[in-house]
Motif scaffolding. Sequence first.
Motif, PDB file in Angstrom:
ATOM      1  N   PHE A 124       8.607   7.636  -1.012  1.00 33.10           N
ATOM      2  CA  PHE A 124       7.732   6.471  -0.977  1.00 33.10           C
ATOM      3  C   PHE A 124       8.265   5.354  -1.875  1.00 33.10           C
ATOM      4  N   ALA A 125       8.884   5.711  -2.986  1.00 25.22           N
ATOM      5  CA  ALA A 125       9.457   4.701  -3.878  1.00 25.22           C
ATOM      6  C   ALA A 125      10.623   3.984  -3.206  1.00 25.22           C
ATOM      7  N   ILE A 126      11.424   4.704  -2.437  1.00 24.07           N
ATOM      8  CA  ILE A 126      12.533   4.080  -1.712  1.00 24.07           C
ATOM      9  C   ILE A 126      11.994   3.128  -0.648  1.00 24.07           C
ATOM     10  N   ILE A 127      10.966   3.550   0.064  1.00 21.63           N
ATOM     11  CA  ILE A 127      10.335   2.673   1.059  1.00 21.63           C
ATOM     12  C   ILE A 127       9.762   1.440   0.375  1.00 21.63           C
ATOM     13  N   LEU A 137       0.809  -1.202   0.000  1.00 16.81           N
ATOM     14  CA  LEU A 137       0.000   0.000   0.000  1.00 16.81           C
ATOM     15  C   LEU A 137       0.853   1.268   0.000  1.00 16.81           C
ATOM     16  N   VAL A 138       2.162   1.083   0.086  1.00 15.03           N
ATOM     17  CA  VAL A 138       3.058   2.233   0.013  1.00 15.03           C
ATOM     18  C   VAL A 138       3.130   2.754  -1.423  1.00 15.03           C
ATOM     19  N   ALA A 139       2.808   1.915  -2.380  1.00 13.34           N
ATOM     20  CA  ALA A 139       2.843   2.326  -3.787  1.00 13.34           C
ATOM     21  C   ALA A 139       1.755   3.356  -4.087  1.00 13.34           C
ATOM     22  N   LEU A 140       0.649   3.292  -3.384  1.00 10.45           N
ATOM     23  CA  LEU A 140      -0.450   4.229  -3.629  1.00 10.45           C
ATOM     24  C   LEU A 140      -0.061   5.679  -3.336  1.00 10.45           C
ATOM     25  N   PRO A 141       0.541   5.988  -2.169  1.00 15.06           N
ATOM     26  CA  PRO A 141       0.969   7.382  -1.968  1.00 15.06           C
ATOM     27  C   PRO A 141       2.041   7.826  -2.963  1.00 15.06           C
TER      28      PRO A 141
END
Length: 118
Positions: free
Chosen positions: A86-89, A1-5
């Motif tokens: 967010f992409a790094i996470i 769900l990190v991809a959504l932000p």
Amino acid sequence: LVALPAFISFLARGAPAAYTVLAGMETVITVLFLLLYLLRLDTRMRYLYWPLADIINSVIAALFLCVAFFVLLIRMDKGTLAGGVFAIILLALCLLDVVLLCKKISADKARGRSAPAE
């Protein structure tokens, strides 16, 4: 769900299309895998080994995110900074997913060999 932000951030800031498509694609694939496991469809569709498909997805996503990360380092601006974080996470989570799924697969194989025959 990190991809959504990350997707929303790239979309809102007018980032290059490659970043937006990458984050959007990973959001959709993650939601599809989540639905697959929540609805227990993986037990009905036995012709594909789903943990291996999940590993392949995570490896490919991690490779794309590595490339995006290096490009972000070269051309960093305020519009892509939040999405880049967010992409790094997401990259770290994809790599963690690969490690955990590989451990799960090897643990399942070990149990399968030592289990008594029925």
